[in-house]
Design an enzyme around this catalytic site. Structure first.
Site, PDB file in Angstrom:
ATOM      1  N   LYS A 228      10.707  15.696   0.121  1.00  0.00           N
ATOM      2  CA  LYS A 228      10.419  16.651  -0.949  1.00  0.00           C
ATOM      3  C   LYS A 228       9.706  17.882  -0.387  1.00  0.00           C
ATOM      4  CE  LYS A 228      10.114  13.170  -4.619  1.00  0.00           C
ATOM      5  NZ  LYS A 228       9.279  12.607  -5.716  1.00  0.00           N
TER       6      LYS A 228
ATOM      7  N   ARG B 179       2.084  17.706  -1.040  1.00  0.00           N
ATOM      8  CA  ARG B 179       2.610  16.865   0.048  1.00  0.00           C
ATOM      9  C   ARG B 179       2.630  17.629   1.364  1.00  0.00           C
ATOM     10  NH1 ARG B 179       5.901  16.328  -4.395  1.00  0.00           N
ATOM     11  NH2 ARG B 179       5.954  14.248  -5.364  1.00  0.00           N
TER      12      ARG B 179
ATOM     13  N   LYS C  37      -6.007  14.776 -10.843  1.00  0.00           N
ATOM     14  CA  LYS C  37      -5.362  13.467 -10.838  1.00  0.00           C
ATOM     15  C   LYS C  37      -6.113  12.451  -9.973  1.00  0.00           C
ATOM     16  CE  LYS C  37      -0.912  11.296  -9.853  1.00  0.00           C
ATOM     17  NZ  LYS C  37       0.296  11.364  -9.022  1.00  0.00           N
TER      18      LYS C  37
ATOM     19  N   GLN D 119      -0.329  12.872   1.142  1.00  0.00           N
ATOM     20  CA  GLN D 119      -0.531  13.767   0.007  1.00  0.00           C
ATOM     21  C   GLN D 119      -1.989  13.808  -0.400  1.00  0.00           C
ATOM     22  OE1 GLN D 119       0.426  11.329  -3.909  1.00  0.00           O
ATOM     23  NE2 GLN D 119       2.051  10.951  -2.386  1.00  0.00           N
TER      24      GLN D 119
ATOM     25  N   GLU E 191      -7.160   8.784  -9.110  1.00  0.00           N
ATOM     26  CA  GLU E 191      -6.331   7.618  -9.403  1.00  0.00           C
ATOM     27  C   GLU E 191      -6.907   6.355  -8.769  1.00  0.00           C
ATOM     28  OE1 GLU E 191      -2.627   9.021  -7.763  1.00  0.00           O
ATOM     29  OE2 GLU E 191      -2.944   7.959  -5.869  1.00  0.00           O
TER      30      GLU E 191
END
Length: 452
Positions: free
Chosen positions: A331, A325, A166, A141, A168
Protein backbone atom coordinates in the site's frame (compact mmCIF):
# COMPACT_ATOMS: atom_id res chain seq x y z
CA UNK A 1 -41.04 23.60 4.09
CA UNK A 2 -37.40 24.66 4.44
CA UNK A 3 -34.49 22.22 4.80
CA UNK A 4 -34.21 22.72 8.57
CA UNK A 5 -37.90 21.91 9.11
CA UNK A 6 -37.61 18.89 6.83
CA UNK A 7 -34.64 17.53 8.80
CA UNK A 8 -36.51 18.08 12.07
CA UNK A 9 -39.52 16.17 10.72
CA UNK A 10 -37.32 13.27 9.56
CA UNK A 11 -35.69 13.06 12.97
CA UNK A 12 -39.08 12.89 14.72
CA UNK A 13 -40.16 10.19 12.27
CA UNK A 14 -37.03 8.15 12.96
CA UNK A 15 -37.51 8.48 16.68
CA UNK A 16 -41.10 7.24 16.41
CA UNK A 17 -40.16 4.31 14.15
CA UNK A 18 -37.11 3.20 16.09
CA UNK A 19 -38.85 3.17 19.44
CA UNK A 20 -39.58 5.58 22.25
CA UNK A 21 -37.99 3.96 25.28
CA UNK A 22 -34.82 2.94 23.47
CA UNK A 23 -32.65 2.70 26.59
CA UNK A 24 -34.33 -0.60 27.43
CA UNK A 25 -33.60 -2.28 24.11
CA UNK A 26 -30.93 -4.90 23.47
CA UNK A 27 -29.85 -4.85 19.80
CA UNK A 28 -28.45 -7.61 17.59
CA UNK A 29 -26.00 -6.46 14.95
CA UNK A 30 -24.82 -7.65 11.57
CA UNK A 31 -21.23 -6.65 11.08
CA UNK A 32 -18.61 -6.04 8.40
CA UNK A 33 -15.64 -8.05 7.11
CA UNK A 34 -12.39 -6.76 5.57
CA UNK A 35 -10.63 -9.07 3.10
CA UNK A 36 -7.06 -7.73 3.20
CA UNK A 37 -4.34 -9.87 1.65
CA UNK A 38 -2.56 -10.44 4.98
CA UNK A 39 -5.59 -12.26 6.39
CA UNK A 40 -6.03 -15.99 6.96
CA UNK A 41 -7.57 -17.92 4.06
CA UNK A 42 -11.07 -19.41 4.18
CA UNK A 43 -12.33 -21.60 7.04
CA UNK A 44 -8.97 -21.45 8.83
CA UNK A 45 -9.76 -17.85 9.75
CA UNK A 46 -11.57 -17.00 12.99
CA UNK A 47 -12.75 -13.84 11.22
CA UNK A 48 -14.25 -15.91 8.39
CA UNK A 49 -16.05 -18.21 10.82
CA UNK A 50 -17.49 -15.36 12.90
CA UNK A 51 -18.55 -13.37 9.84
CA UNK A 52 -20.21 -16.43 8.29
CA UNK A 53 -22.21 -17.09 11.47
CA UNK A 54 -23.02 -13.42 12.06
CA UNK A 55 -24.15 -12.69 8.50
CA UNK A 56 -25.67 -16.04 7.62
CA UNK A 57 -23.63 -15.94 4.43
CA UNK A 58 -22.76 -19.65 4.40
CA UNK A 59 -19.39 -21.34 4.05
CA UNK A 60 -16.43 -18.92 3.70
CA UNK A 61 -14.78 -18.68 0.29
CA UNK A 62 -11.76 -21.06 0.42
CA UNK A 63 -9.80 -18.69 -1.85
CA UNK A 64 -10.48 -15.49 0.06
CA UNK A 65 -8.35 -13.88 2.78
CA UNK A 66 -10.44 -12.93 5.83
CA UNK A 67 -8.54 -10.33 7.85
CA UNK A 68 -10.78 -8.17 10.07
CA UNK A 69 -14.30 -8.42 11.52
CA UNK A 70 -15.49 -4.88 12.32
CA UNK A 71 -18.07 -3.93 14.96
CA UNK A 72 -19.03 -0.28 15.38
CA UNK A 73 -20.09 2.92 13.63
CA UNK A 74 -17.03 3.76 11.50
CA UNK A 75 -18.11 4.59 7.95
CA UNK A 76 -15.53 2.22 6.41
CA UNK A 77 -17.29 -0.81 7.93
CA UNK A 78 -20.53 0.05 9.75
CA UNK A 79 -22.65 -2.39 11.73
CA UNK A 80 -26.39 -2.72 11.07
CA UNK A 81 -29.28 -3.39 13.41
CA UNK A 82 -31.33 -6.60 13.15
CA UNK A 83 -34.83 -5.74 14.37
CA UNK A 84 -36.82 -8.93 13.88
CA UNK A 85 -40.47 -8.65 12.89
CA UNK A 86 -40.59 -4.85 12.65
CA UNK A 87 -37.26 -4.61 10.81
CA UNK A 88 -38.62 -4.43 7.25
CA UNK A 89 -41.24 -1.81 8.09
CA UNK A 90 -38.77 0.38 9.97
CA UNK A 91 -36.11 0.10 7.27
CA UNK A 92 -38.56 0.82 4.44
CA UNK A 93 -40.02 3.83 6.23
CA UNK A 94 -36.53 5.24 6.72
CA UNK A 95 -35.89 4.92 2.99
CA UNK A 96 -33.20 2.24 3.17
CA UNK A 97 -32.77 -1.52 3.13
CA UNK A 98 -31.11 -1.48 6.52
CA UNK A 99 -30.70 0.71 9.58
CA UNK A 100 -27.12 1.28 10.68
CA UNK A 101 -26.14 1.34 14.32
CA UNK A 102 -25.07 4.94 13.76
CA UNK A 103 -28.58 5.84 12.53
CA UNK A 104 -30.09 4.13 15.55
CA UNK A 105 -27.84 6.07 17.93
CA UNK A 106 -28.33 9.40 16.15
CA UNK A 107 -32.05 9.56 17.01
CA UNK A 108 -31.31 10.07 20.70
CA UNK A 109 -27.55 9.80 21.49
CA UNK A 110 -27.92 10.77 25.14
CA UNK A 111 -30.40 7.98 25.87
CA UNK A 112 -28.39 5.30 24.06
CA UNK A 113 -24.79 6.29 24.78
CA UNK A 114 -25.30 8.08 28.08
CA UNK A 115 -25.19 11.86 28.40
CA UNK A 116 -21.48 12.17 29.19
CA UNK A 117 -20.42 9.96 26.26
CA UNK A 118 -22.79 11.77 23.90
CA UNK A 119 -21.47 15.18 24.95
CA UNK A 120 -17.87 14.08 24.42
CA UNK A 121 -18.17 12.06 21.19
CA UNK A 122 -21.54 13.03 19.65
CA UNK A 123 -23.54 10.32 17.90
CA UNK A 124 -20.63 7.95 17.30
CA UNK A 125 -19.37 5.07 19.35
CA UNK A 126 -15.98 6.30 20.59
CA UNK A 127 -14.47 2.84 20.06
CA UNK A 128 -14.16 0.38 17.17
CA UNK A 129 -14.20 -3.32 18.10
CA UNK A 130 -12.55 -5.94 15.85
CA UNK A 131 -11.35 -9.50 15.47
CA UNK A 132 -8.12 -9.95 13.48
CA UNK A 133 -6.82 -13.09 11.74
CA UNK A 134 -3.21 -12.48 10.69
CA UNK A 135 -1.39 -14.86 8.36
CA UNK A 136 1.12 -12.43 6.85
CA UNK A 137 2.76 -9.47 8.59
CA UNK A 138 0.95 -6.14 8.55
CA UNK A 139 2.86 -3.00 7.64
CA UNK A 140 5.41 -1.18 9.78
CA UNK A 141 3.11 1.65 10.80
CA UNK A 142 2.05 4.23 13.34
CA UNK A 143 -1.21 6.01 14.08
CA UNK A 144 -1.28 9.83 14.29
CA UNK A 145 -2.26 11.84 17.33
CA UNK A 146 -5.35 14.05 17.03
CA UNK A 147 -3.51 17.11 15.73
CA UNK A 148 -1.70 15.20 12.98
CA UNK A 149 -4.84 13.18 12.15
CA UNK A 150 -6.74 16.38 11.44
CA UNK A 151 -3.94 17.67 9.21
CA UNK A 152 -3.58 14.40 7.28
CA UNK A 153 -7.33 14.08 6.77
CA UNK A 154 -7.60 17.63 5.49
CA UNK A 155 -4.67 17.18 3.09
CA UNK A 156 -5.47 13.62 1.85
CA UNK A 157 -9.05 12.62 2.76
CA UNK A 158 -9.07 9.71 0.31
CA UNK A 159 -6.17 8.07 2.21
CA UNK A 160 -6.69 9.32 5.77
CA UNK A 161 -10.45 8.85 6.00
CA UNK A 162 -11.18 10.52 9.32
CA UNK A 163 -9.67 13.15 11.61
CA UNK A 164 -9.43 11.10 14.79
CA UNK A 165 -6.49 9.53 16.58
CA UNK A 166 -6.24 5.74 16.89
CA UNK A 167 -4.76 4.37 20.11
CA UNK A 168 -5.41 0.62 20.10
CA UNK A 169 -5.10 -2.62 22.04
CA UNK A 170 -4.63 -6.22 20.81
CA UNK A 171 -5.84 -9.00 23.12
CA UNK A 172 -4.54 -12.39 21.99
CA UNK A 173 -6.99 -15.17 21.13
CA UNK A 174 -4.13 -17.45 20.04
CA UNK A 175 -0.38 -17.11 20.28
CA UNK A 176 0.18 -13.66 18.76
CA UNK A 177 3.35 -12.03 17.43
CA UNK A 178 4.00 -8.33 16.98
CA UNK A 179 6.71 -5.72 16.62
CA UNK A 180 6.09 -2.78 18.91
CA UNK A 181 8.12 0.22 20.07
CA UNK A 182 11.85 0.81 19.80
CA UNK A 183 14.43 -1.46 21.41
CA UNK A 184 16.67 -0.13 24.17
CA UNK A 185 19.98 1.60 23.46
CA UNK A 186 21.80 -1.45 24.82
CA UNK A 187 20.00 -3.71 22.35
CA UNK A 188 20.70 -1.36 19.46
CA UNK A 189 24.40 -1.44 20.31
CA UNK A 190 24.16 -5.20 19.95
CA UNK A 191 22.51 -4.79 16.53
CA UNK A 192 25.21 -2.41 15.35
CA UNK A 193 27.92 -4.83 16.42
CA UNK A 194 26.34 -7.94 14.89
CA UNK A 195 24.48 -6.79 11.76
CA UNK A 196 27.02 -5.32 9.31
CA UNK A 197 24.33 -4.87 6.66
CA UNK A 198 22.70 -2.23 8.90
CA UNK A 199 25.98 -0.44 9.62
CA UNK A 200 26.75 -0.17 5.89
CA UNK A 201 23.62 1.94 5.36
CA UNK A 202 24.37 4.37 8.18
CA UNK A 203 26.27 7.61 7.76
CA UNK A 204 29.95 7.25 8.49
CA UNK A 205 30.66 7.56 12.20
CA UNK A 206 27.07 7.47 13.51
CA UNK A 207 27.21 3.82 14.50
CA UNK A 208 30.53 4.34 16.24
CA UNK A 209 29.26 7.44 18.05
CA UNK A 210 26.21 5.55 19.27
CA UNK A 211 28.34 2.76 20.67
CA UNK A 212 30.43 5.20 22.70
CA UNK A 213 27.74 7.59 23.97
CA UNK A 214 26.26 6.25 27.21
CA UNK A 215 25.28 7.27 30.70
CA UNK A 216 22.83 9.96 31.84
CA UNK A 217 24.84 12.84 30.41
CA UNK A 218 24.68 11.35 26.92
CA UNK A 219 21.02 10.25 27.08
CA UNK A 220 19.63 12.97 24.81
CA UNK A 221 22.50 12.60 22.39
CA UNK A 222 21.90 8.83 22.25
CA UNK A 223 18.23 9.42 21.45
CA UNK A 224 19.16 11.80 18.65
CA UNK A 225 21.61 9.29 17.22
CA UNK A 226 18.99 6.52 17.46
CA UNK A 227 16.55 8.70 15.50
CA UNK A 228 19.22 9.58 12.95
CA UNK A 229 20.23 5.94 12.38
CA UNK A 230 16.63 4.72 12.01
CA UNK A 231 15.78 7.60 9.66
CA UNK A 232 18.78 6.84 7.47
CA UNK A 233 17.74 3.20 7.16
CA UNK A 234 14.12 4.01 6.32
CA UNK A 235 15.13 6.70 3.79
CA UNK A 236 17.75 4.63 1.97
CA UNK A 237 17.65 4.12 -1.79
CA UNK A 238 15.61 1.07 -2.83
CA UNK A 239 18.50 -0.45 -4.74
CA UNK A 240 20.85 -0.11 -1.78
CA UNK A 241 18.23 -1.62 0.53
CA UNK A 242 17.71 -4.54 -1.85
CA UNK A 243 21.44 -5.26 -1.93
CA UNK A 244 21.72 -5.05 1.87
CA UNK A 245 18.82 -7.46 2.37
CA UNK A 246 20.30 -9.85 -0.19
CA UNK A 247 23.58 -9.88 1.78
CA UNK A 248 21.70 -10.28 5.06
CA UNK A 249 19.65 -13.22 3.79
CA UNK A 250 22.73 -14.94 2.39
CA UNK A 251 24.67 -14.48 5.64
CA UNK A 252 21.86 -15.70 7.92
CA UNK A 253 21.10 -18.66 5.64
CA UNK A 254 24.75 -19.68 5.89
CA UNK A 255 25.03 -19.10 9.65
CA UNK A 256 21.93 -21.12 10.54
CA UNK A 257 23.82 -24.20 9.31
CA UNK A 258 26.39 -23.60 12.04
CA UNK A 259 24.36 -22.12 14.93
CA UNK A 260 20.87 -21.56 16.24
CA UNK A 261 19.64 -18.23 14.92
CA UNK A 262 18.12 -15.82 17.43
CA UNK A 263 14.34 -15.35 17.49
CA UNK A 264 14.74 -11.96 15.83
CA UNK A 265 16.99 -13.40 13.10
CA UNK A 266 14.47 -16.16 12.40
CA UNK A 267 11.76 -13.52 12.16
CA UNK A 268 13.86 -11.49 9.72
CA UNK A 269 14.06 -14.48 7.36
CA UNK A 270 10.28 -15.00 7.62
CA UNK A 271 9.62 -11.36 6.79
CA UNK A 272 12.01 -11.53 3.85
CA UNK A 273 10.01 -14.47 2.49
CA UNK A 274 6.82 -12.40 2.69
CA UNK A 275 8.17 -9.01 1.55
CA UNK A 276 11.43 -9.51 -0.43
CA UNK A 277 13.73 -6.46 -0.59
CA UNK A 278 11.42 -4.39 1.68
CA UNK A 279 13.05 -1.87 4.01
CA UNK A 280 10.67 -3.03 6.75
CA UNK A 281 12.86 -6.15 7.10
CA UNK A 282 15.70 -3.94 8.31
CA UNK A 283 13.36 -1.79 10.41
CA UNK A 284 12.39 -4.92 12.37
CA UNK A 285 15.87 -4.94 13.95
CA UNK A 286 14.98 -1.65 15.68
CA UNK A 287 11.64 -2.79 17.13
CA UNK A 288 10.76 -5.00 20.11
CA UNK A 289 9.68 -8.51 19.15
CA UNK A 290 6.63 -9.31 21.29
CA UNK A 291 5.01 -12.73 21.71
CA UNK A 292 1.63 -12.75 23.44
CA UNK A 293 -0.02 -15.80 24.97
CA UNK A 294 -3.82 -16.15 24.80
CA UNK A 295 -5.30 -13.74 27.33
CA UNK A 296 -2.38 -11.27 27.20
CA UNK A 297 -2.79 -7.82 25.67
CA UNK A 298 -0.60 -5.15 24.11
CA UNK A 299 -1.61 -1.50 23.75
CA UNK A 300 -0.20 0.98 21.26
CA UNK A 301 -0.42 4.75 21.74
CA UNK A 302 -0.28 7.51 19.11
CA UNK A 303 3.00 7.84 17.18
CA UNK A 304 4.36 4.45 18.28
CA UNK A 305 5.82 2.18 15.56
CA UNK A 306 4.39 -1.33 15.37
CA UNK A 307 3.47 -4.22 13.09
CA UNK A 308 1.36 -7.30 13.80
CA UNK A 309 3.09 -10.45 12.54
CA UNK A 310 0.83 -13.47 13.01
CA UNK A 311 -1.98 -14.96 15.07
CA UNK A 312 -5.53 -13.98 15.99
CA UNK A 313 -6.67 -11.33 18.41
CA UNK A 314 -9.47 -9.15 19.66
CA UNK A 315 -8.61 -5.55 18.81
CA UNK A 316 -10.17 -2.38 20.18
CA UNK A 317 -9.30 1.22 19.36
CA UNK A 318 -10.60 4.75 19.14
CA UNK A 319 -12.97 5.06 16.18
CA UNK A 320 -10.51 5.68 13.37
CA UNK A 321 -8.89 3.98 10.40
CA UNK A 322 -5.85 6.26 10.07
CA UNK A 323 -2.59 4.43 9.34
CA UNK A 324 0.77 5.91 8.29
CA UNK A 325 2.82 3.12 6.66
CA UNK A 326 6.50 2.87 5.82
CA UNK A 327 7.40 -0.79 5.26
CA UNK A 328 6.20 -4.39 4.84
CA UNK A 329 3.35 -3.32 2.57
CA UNK A 330 2.24 -2.92 -1.02
CA UNK A 331 0.00 0.00 0.00
CA UNK A 332 0.91 3.68 -0.12
CA UNK A 333 3.85 4.59 2.09
CA UNK A 334 4.53 7.93 3.71
CA UNK A 335 8.02 7.44 5.11
CA UNK A 336 8.73 11.08 5.90
CA UNK A 337 5.41 11.53 7.72
CA UNK A 338 6.09 8.43 9.78
CA UNK A 339 9.63 9.47 10.67
CA UNK A 340 8.49 12.93 11.73
CA UNK A 341 5.63 11.68 13.91
CA UNK A 342 7.38 8.88 15.87
CA UNK A 343 8.01 9.51 19.57
CA UNK A 344 11.26 7.42 19.60
CA UNK A 345 10.41 6.10 23.04
CA UNK A 346 12.64 3.12 23.84
CA UNK A 347 12.04 0.02 25.94
CA UNK A 348 9.85 -3.08 25.96
CA UNK A 349 6.10 -2.36 25.92
CA UNK A 350 3.82 -3.14 28.85
CA UNK A 351 1.93 -6.42 28.55
CA UNK A 352 -1.52 -6.39 30.15
CA UNK A 353 -2.63 -9.54 31.97
CA UNK A 354 -6.06 -8.16 32.80
CA UNK A 355 -7.58 -7.50 36.23
CA UNK A 356 -9.94 -10.10 37.67
CA UNK A 357 -13.52 -8.85 38.11
CA UNK A 358 -14.86 -12.25 39.17
CA UNK A 359 -13.95 -15.91 38.68
CA UNK A 360 -14.94 -15.78 35.01
CA UNK A 361 -14.10 -12.25 33.83
CA UNK A 362 -10.94 -10.16 33.39
CA UNK A 363 -10.83 -6.47 32.45
CA UNK A 364 -8.16 -4.95 30.17
CA UNK A 365 -8.05 -1.18 30.58
CA UNK A 366 -5.35 0.69 28.62
CA UNK A 367 -4.57 4.33 29.46
CA UNK A 368 -7.05 5.76 26.92
CA UNK A 369 -10.55 7.12 27.64
CA UNK A 370 -12.23 5.66 24.57
CA UNK A 371 -12.23 1.95 25.39
CA UNK A 372 -11.68 -1.06 27.62
CA UNK A 373 -12.30 -4.77 26.99
CA UNK A 374 -13.64 -7.56 29.24
CA UNK A 375 -12.83 -11.23 28.52
CA UNK A 376 -15.36 -13.70 29.91
CA UNK A 377 -15.06 -17.49 29.87
CA UNK A 378 -18.10 -19.23 31.36
CA UNK A 379 -17.99 -22.98 32.04
CA UNK A 380 -21.07 -25.11 31.44
CA UNK A 381 -24.26 -23.75 33.11
CA UNK A 382 -22.39 -20.89 34.85
CA UNK A 383 -23.74 -17.35 35.15
CA UNK A 384 -22.19 -13.89 35.33
CA UNK A 385 -23.56 -10.35 35.58
CA UNK A 386 -22.31 -7.20 33.89
CA UNK A 387 -23.35 -4.20 35.96
CA UNK A 388 -25.09 -1.14 34.58
CA UNK A 389 -22.56 1.41 33.33
CA UNK A 390 -23.09 5.02 32.13
CA UNK A 391 -21.90 4.18 28.61
CA UNK A 392 -22.62 1.75 25.73
CA UNK A 393 -21.24 -1.78 25.38
CA UNK A 394 -20.70 -4.25 22.54
CA UNK A 395 -20.73 -8.00 23.24
CA UNK A 396 -19.22 -10.57 20.88
CA UNK A 397 -19.73 -14.32 21.37
CA UNK A 398 -16.64 -16.22 20.19
CA UNK A 399 -17.88 -19.73 20.99
CA UNK A 400 -20.63 -21.61 22.79
CA UNK A 401 -24.31 -20.93 23.49
CA UNK A 402 -26.29 -19.42 26.32
CA UNK A 403 -28.92 -16.89 27.36
CA UNK A 404 -28.83 -13.20 28.20
CA UNK A 405 -31.27 -11.38 30.47
CA UNK A 406 -31.38 -7.59 30.81
CA UNK A 407 -32.28 -5.57 33.86
CA UNK A 408 -35.62 -4.91 32.12
CA UNK A 409 -36.45 -8.66 32.10
CA UNK A 410 -35.77 -9.04 28.39
CA UNK A 411 -34.46 -12.57 27.76
CA UNK A 412 -32.77 -13.83 24.61
CA UNK A 413 -30.60 -16.67 23.38
CA UNK A 414 -26.91 -16.26 22.61
CA UNK A 415 -24.67 -18.23 20.28
CA UNK A 416 -21.27 -17.96 18.62
CA UNK A 417 -20.96 -15.24 16.00
CA UNK A 418 -23.62 -13.05 17.59
CA UNK A 419 -22.93 -9.39 18.33
CA UNK A 420 -25.07 -7.40 20.76
CA UNK A 421 -25.29 -3.68 21.43
CA UNK A 422 -26.17 -2.85 25.05
CA UNK A 423 -27.14 0.79 25.66
CA UNK A 424 -26.03 2.83 28.65
CA UNK A 425 -27.45 2.02 32.10
CA UNK A 426 -28.48 -1.54 31.20
CA UNK A 427 -27.46 -4.42 33.45
CA UNK A 428 -27.19 -7.82 31.77
CA UNK A 429 -26.80 -11.36 33.11
CA UNK A 430 -25.44 -14.17 30.94
CA UNK A 431 -25.71 -17.93 31.50
CA UNK A 432 -23.85 -20.51 29.46
CA UNK A 433 -25.53 -23.60 28.04
CA UNK A 434 -24.32 -27.18 27.76
CA UNK A 435 -20.79 -26.14 26.75
CA UNK A 436 -18.30 -23.41 27.66
CA UNK A 437 -19.26 -19.91 26.50
CA UNK A 438 -16.56 -17.41 25.50
CA UNK A 439 -17.41 -13.76 24.95
CA UNK A 440 -15.80 -10.33 24.89
CA UNK A 441 -17.24 -6.97 25.86
CA UNK A 442 -15.99 -3.57 24.67
CA UNK A 443 -17.03 -0.34 26.34
CA UNK A 444 -15.88 3.16 27.22
CA UNK A 445 -12.99 3.08 29.69
CA UNK A 446 -14.29 3.30 33.25
CA UNK A 447 -11.69 5.98 34.02
CA UNK A 448 -13.67 8.35 31.75
CA UNK A 449 -16.54 8.23 34.24
CA UNK A 450 -14.31 8.62 37.29
CA UNK A 451 -15.25 12.23 37.96
CA UNK A 452 -18.93 11.85 37.11
Amino acid sequence: MNEEDDNRLKKRKKKRLLGADRRKRLLRLKCYVQNYDWGVIGCNSQVARLFSLNSGSGTPDPRECYAEFWIGTHKSGPSFVVFGRDYNNAAAALGSNAVSLKDWISVDPGAVLGDKVARKWGGELPFLFKVLSVEKALSIQAHPDKELARALHEAQPSIYKDDNHKPEMALALTGFEALCGFISSKELKGVLSSVPEIVELVQCGDAEKFSHDSGQDGKEKVKQLFESIFSQIMSSNKGIVRDAICKLKRRLSFEKKKRQLSAKEQLILRLEGQYPADVGILAAFFLNYVKLKPGEALYVGPNEPHAYISGECIECMATSDNVVRAGLTSKKRDVQALLSMLNYKQGFPEILQGVSLNEYTRKYAPPFDEFEVDRCILPQAASVSFASVPGPSLFLVISGKGTIITGYSEESTLQEGEVLFVPAYMEVSITSGATELRLYRAGVNNRFFGDS
